[in-house]
Design a protein around this motif. Structure first.
Motif, PDB file in Angstrom:
ATOM      1  N   ALA B 296       2.051  13.085   5.241  1.00 27.66           N
ATOM      2  CA  ALA B 296       1.924  14.543   5.187  1.00 27.66           C
ATOM      3  C   ALA B 296       2.200  14.935   3.734  1.00 27.66           C
ATOM      4  O   ALA B 296       3.296  14.707   3.230  1.00 27.66           O
ATOM      5  N   ILE B 297       1.190  15.480   3.073  1.00 28.81           N
ATOM      6  CA  ILE B 297       1.243  15.680   1.622  1.00 28.81           C
ATOM      7  C   ILE B 297       1.411  17.155   1.294  1.00 28.81           C
ATOM      8  O   ILE B 297       0.711  18.003   1.846  1.00 28.81           O
ATOM      9  N   GLN B 298       2.335  17.451   0.388  1.00 29.36           N
ATOM     10  CA  GLN B 298       2.519  18.828  -0.057  1.00 29.36           C
ATOM     11  C   GLN B 298       1.466  19.169  -1.111  1.00 29.36           C
ATOM     12  O   GLN B 298       1.024  18.307  -1.854  1.00 29.36           O
ATOM     13  N   GLY B 299       1.133  20.441  -1.187  1.00 29.71           N
ATOM     14  CA  GLY B 299       0.143  20.874  -2.169  1.00 29.71           C
ATOM     15  C   GLY B 299      -1.270  20.658  -1.662  1.00 29.71           C
ATOM     16  O   GLY B 299      -1.479  20.317  -0.500  1.00 29.71           O
ATOM     17  N   ARG B 300      -2.219  20.893  -2.529  1.00 31.72           N
ATOM     18  CA  ARG B 300      -3.628  20.869  -2.117  1.00 31.72           C
ATOM     19  C   ARG B 300      -4.409  19.708  -2.699  1.00 31.72           C
ATOM     20  O   ARG B 300      -5.531  19.444  -2.281  1.00 31.72           O
ATOM     21  N   ALA B 301      -3.850  19.029  -3.682  1.00 26.49           N
ATOM     22  CA  ALA B 301      -4.624  17.992  -4.376  1.00 26.49           C
ATOM     23  C   ALA B 301      -4.802  16.769  -3.479  1.00 26.49           C
ATOM     24  O   ALA B 301      -3.822  16.239  -2.962  1.00 26.49           O
ATOM     25  N   PRO B 302      -6.040  16.314  -3.293  1.00 29.93           N
ATOM     26  CA  PRO B 302      -6.249  15.093  -2.520  1.00 29.93           C
ATOM     27  C   PRO B 302      -5.594  13.896  -3.214  1.00 29.93           C
ATOM     28  O   PRO B 302      -5.563  13.832  -4.439  1.00 29.93           O
ATOM     29  N   VAL B 303      -5.037  13.003  -2.417  1.00 30.23           N
ATOM     30  CA  VAL B 303      -4.515  11.739  -2.932  1.00 30.23           C
ATOM     31  C   VAL B 303      -5.426  10.652  -2.388  1.00 30.23           C
ATOM     32  O   VAL B 303      -5.657  10.599  -1.187  1.00 30.23           O
ATOM     33  N   ARG B 304      -5.938   9.817  -3.282  1.00 29.27           N
ATOM     34  CA  ARG B 304      -7.013   8.902  -2.846  1.00 29.27           C
ATOM     35  C   ARG B 304      -6.548   7.458  -2.811  1.00 29.27           C
ATOM     36  O   ARG B 304      -5.458   7.120  -3.276  1.00 29.27           O
ATOM     37  N   ALA B 305      -7.421   6.617  -2.247  1.00 26.55           N
ATOM     38  CA  ALA B 305      -7.123   5.187  -2.140  1.00 26.55           C
ATOM     39  C   ALA B 305      -6.720   4.645  -3.504  1.00 26.55           C
ATOM     40  O   ALA B 305      -7.312   4.987  -4.534  1.00 26.55           O
ATOM     41  N   GLY B 306      -5.694   3.806  -3.511  1.00 26.21           N
ATOM     42  CA  GLY B 306      -5.236   3.207  -4.765  1.00 26.21           C
ATOM     43  C   GLY B 306      -3.969   3.843  -5.297  1.00 26.21           C
ATOM     44  O   GLY B 306      -3.266   3.227  -6.109  1.00 26.21           O
ATOM     45  N   ALA B 307      -3.650   5.062  -4.857  1.00 24.70           N
ATOM     46  CA  ALA B 307      -2.423   5.712  -5.330  1.00 24.70           C
ATOM     47  C   ALA B 307      -1.205   4.921  -4.857  1.00 24.70           C
ATOM     48  O   ALA B 307      -1.220   4.314  -3.787  1.00 24.70           O
ATOM     49  N   GLU B 308      -0.157   4.941  -5.674  1.00 23.46           N
ATOM     50  CA  GLU B 308       1.066   4.220  -5.321  1.00 23.46           C
ATOM     51  C   GLU B 308       1.984   5.113  -4.493  1.00 23.46           C
ATOM     52  O   GLU B 308       2.005   6.327  -4.674  1.00 23.46           O
ATOM     53  N   VAL B 309       2.759   4.458  -3.611  1.00 23.98           N
ATOM     54  CA  VAL B 309       3.780   5.164  -2.834  1.00 23.98           C
ATOM     55  C   VAL B 309       5.139   4.775  -3.413  1.00 23.98           C
ATOM     56  O   VAL B 309       5.435   3.586  -3.554  1.00 23.98           O
ATOM     57  N   LEU B 310       5.936   5.789  -3.780  1.00 29.82           N
ATOM     58  CA  LEU B 310       7.256   5.534  -4.359  1.00 29.82           C
ATOM     59  C   LEU B 310       8.340   6.069  -3.442  1.00 29.82           C
ATOM     60  O   LEU B 310       8.155   7.116  -2.811  1.00 29.82           O
ATOM     61  N   ASN B 311       9.473   5.364  -3.395  1.00 29.59           N
ATOM     62  CA  ASN B 311      10.613   5.891  -2.641  1.00 29.59           C
ATOM     63  C   ASN B 311      11.414   6.846  -3.532  1.00 29.59           C
ATOM     64  O   ASN B 311      11.041   7.102  -4.684  1.00 29.59           O
ATOM     65  N   GLU B 312      12.525   7.349  -2.984  1.00 36.86           N
ATOM     66  CA  GLU B 312      13.278   8.358  -3.740  1.00 36.86           C
ATOM     67  C   GLU B 312      13.905   7.785  -5.000  1.00 36.86           C
ATOM     68  O   GLU B 312      14.218   8.512  -5.930  1.00 36.86           O
ATOM     69  N   ALA B 313      14.076   6.446  -5.028  1.00 34.39           N
ATOM     70  CA  ALA B 313      14.614   5.805  -6.233  1.00 34.39           C
ATOM     71  C   ALA B 313      13.529   5.541  -7.276  1.00 34.39           C
ATOM     72  O   ALA B 313      13.804   5.029  -8.351  1.00 34.39           O
ATOM     73  N   GLY B 314      12.277   5.895  -6.939  1.00 32.67           N
ATOM     74  CA  GLY B 314      11.190   5.706  -7.887  1.00 32.67           C
ATOM     75  C   GLY B 314      10.579   4.310  -7.860  1.00 32.67           C
ATOM     76  O   GLY B 314       9.764   3.956  -8.718  1.00 32.67           O
TER      77      GLY B 314
END
Lengths: 125, 379
Positions: B296-314
């Motif tokens: 569930a993504i905040q904001g309107r910008a699409p996030v596409r395949a290849g984007a990295e997922v980071l935890n709260e520690a970065g």
């Protein structure tokens, strides 16, 4: 009557005095398809000719918006951020992205007029 | 886009797509329509009414042998679904596995109602040759794989699909989700299933190639029906949380990581009689190292395949495998893999693509409620 110039990256700039209004061309909007997100630069940003000055995203793809000329961003169009579909409806009118105060009007010589741009689009097809 | 370049294959509906003004793109070696009117309009029309998709690029095939027991057992050599138990006229989702428990392809297996020695299957377009080779390598004597290159496949999808199709084929009202049967539509012999890849009710219709255009035009003439392209097919399946082979699953992902364990039959788990069983059973018992989730993504910008997922520690804990704009959701939708420790719904994460970051939380990958018409209990 403002003078309108075009870039090879499919932006347009309409110049009155030292202020240029920037957007993406009808051709670009058609190629992108349904536009769902627009990021414009903040007012006060210094943009450089050919440099990144925002992002436009359609359902299918993301693409950078390049600054047709150098200068300071003096106004952005809130409409395209709030309702990105307006870019598809009227890309060269109400779907403008931002206004820039030209720092080097000579750069306009690097751009195409309407006839040259149309020929360029035809040559790309 | 050089969709008309000579080496692209054409489906039997190519001329119709051109007449309808489709924008054609290369996809899995075929010239395919990505959109007609526009992706968002086609997506919305599918959710509200009914759309016709050409999915003839997909690989229609059959395993043919002496009886169901034999052809189902042959498919079970690579597919961990419980297929021998499948009743006539029913279909089941499954996959072909490699020795490491990775997914060679995901597919739908159908047992036709009145033909005991045939198992029907639909492969993904880009995988049909790989699938055929993998299956042929394990087929027992007396079972043959036939590729049905002479057939087209149409998908009629949306809540009004039944109404539109029933005018030409009243029996469809008695067919429920994941059921299939041969039928006649306006004198054309077809094989129908109530299934699809949009999260909506709908049908897939296998038809001889030479009658495909006639059938497509007949359905497009129904007031509920408009054509839709691969662009809308992708946004629809993404909102419905359905995996796209090559993006969300591949030869390195196991069904447990992909959150598809429901497709592994109970009998098969107990027997452990499928490729990669050692890894898969271990993951079932102890949990996988990574897991497919939605965001569930905040904001309107699409996030596409290849984007990295980071935890709260970065720290990078995963990657987006499919993402974009969901027209029904009205904002960005995405799915991907995260380390199992971070897979719980509600876990806050950051999605990073180049210089841009978006705040998100781990969520179910199913963003829209499915509209499937399931058979009522006891019927």
């Amino acid at each position: 009557m403002a003078d309108i110039y075009y870039t090879k990256e499919h932006e347009w700039i309409s110049v009155e005095g030292d202020i240029g209004t920037v957007g993406i061309t009808k051709h670009a909007a058609e190629q992108l398809g349904d536009i769902v997100f627009v990021e414009t630069p903040e007012v006060g940003t210094q943009v450089e000719q050919g440099g990144e000055s925002g992002v436009v995203e359609s359902v299918k793809a993301a693409s950078d918006v390049y600054a047709p000329v150098s200068g300071e961003v003096v106004e952005v169009n809130p409409v395209v951020s709030e309702d990105p579909g307006r870019v598809n409806e009227d890309p060269e009118g109400q779907g403008w992205f931002y206004k820039v105060k030209l720092s080097n009007p000579d750069e306009l010589k690097d751009l195409m007029d309407k006839a040259a741009y149309e020929a360029f689009v035809a040559s790309e097809a | 886009m050089a969709a008309d370049s000579e080496n692209l294959k054409k489906t039997p509906l190519f001329a119709l797509h051109e007449r309808l003004g489709a924008r054609m793109v290369p996809f899995a070696g075929y010239a395919m329509p990505v959109q007609y009117e526009g992706i968002i309009a086609e997506h919305q029309h599918t959710r509200e009414s009914a759309s016709l998709f050409d999915v003839s690029h997909m690989g229609q095939a059959s395993l043919v042998g002496p009886d169901w027991e034999t052809v189902a057992a042959a498919m079970e050599r690579l597919n961990p679904a419980a297929l021998k138990e499948l009743a006539p006229g029913r279909m089941r989702y499954g996959f072909l596995l490699n020795e490491e428990g990775g997914i060679i392809d995901d597919l739908m297996v159908t047992r036709p109602p009145h033909e005991d020695g045939r198992l029907m299957v639909v492969f993904n377009a880009a995988r049909k040759d790989v699938d055929a080779e993998a299956l042929r390598a394990v087929l027992p004597e007396g079972v043959e794989l036939l590729m049905h290159e002479d057939r087209a496949l149409l998908a009629l999808q949306g809540p009004k699909a039944e109404a539109a199709l029933a005018r030409h084929c009243p029996e469809v009202a008695d067919l429920y989700f994941m059921e299939a049967m041969p039928a006649k539509i306006a004198g054309i012999d077809v094989f129908l299933s109530r299934s699809g890849y949009t999260g909506e009710d709908g049908f897939e219709i296998s038809v001889p190639a030479e009658r495909a255009e006639e059938l497509a035009e007949l359905l497009l003439n129904e007031p509920e029906v408009k054509p839709a392209g691969l662009g809308a097919r992708d946004t629809l399946r993404l909102e419905a949380g359905l995996c796209l082979y090559g993006n969300d699953i591949d030869e390195t992902t196991s069904p447990v990581e992909a959150a598809l364990t429901w497709a592994i039959g109970k009998r098969r788990r107990e027997a452990g009689d499928f490729p990669g069983a050692a890894r898969i059973l271990k993951e079932l018992a102890e949990g996988p190292a990574r897991k497919r989730v939605g965001f569930a993504i905040q904001g309107r910008a699409p996030v596409r395949a290849g984007a990295e997922v980071l935890n709260e520690a970065g720290e990078v804990i995963g990657r987006i495998t499919s993402g974009g704009f969901g027209p029904t959701v009205g904002g960005p939708v995405a799915m991907g893999y995260v380390a199992a420790a971070c897979a719980e719904q509600g876990t806050p994460v950051t999605l990073r693509s180049g210089r841009r970051e978006a705040a998100a939380t781990v969520a179910s990958p199913t963003f829209t409620q499915p509209g499937y018409r399931r058979r009522p209990k006891g019927k």
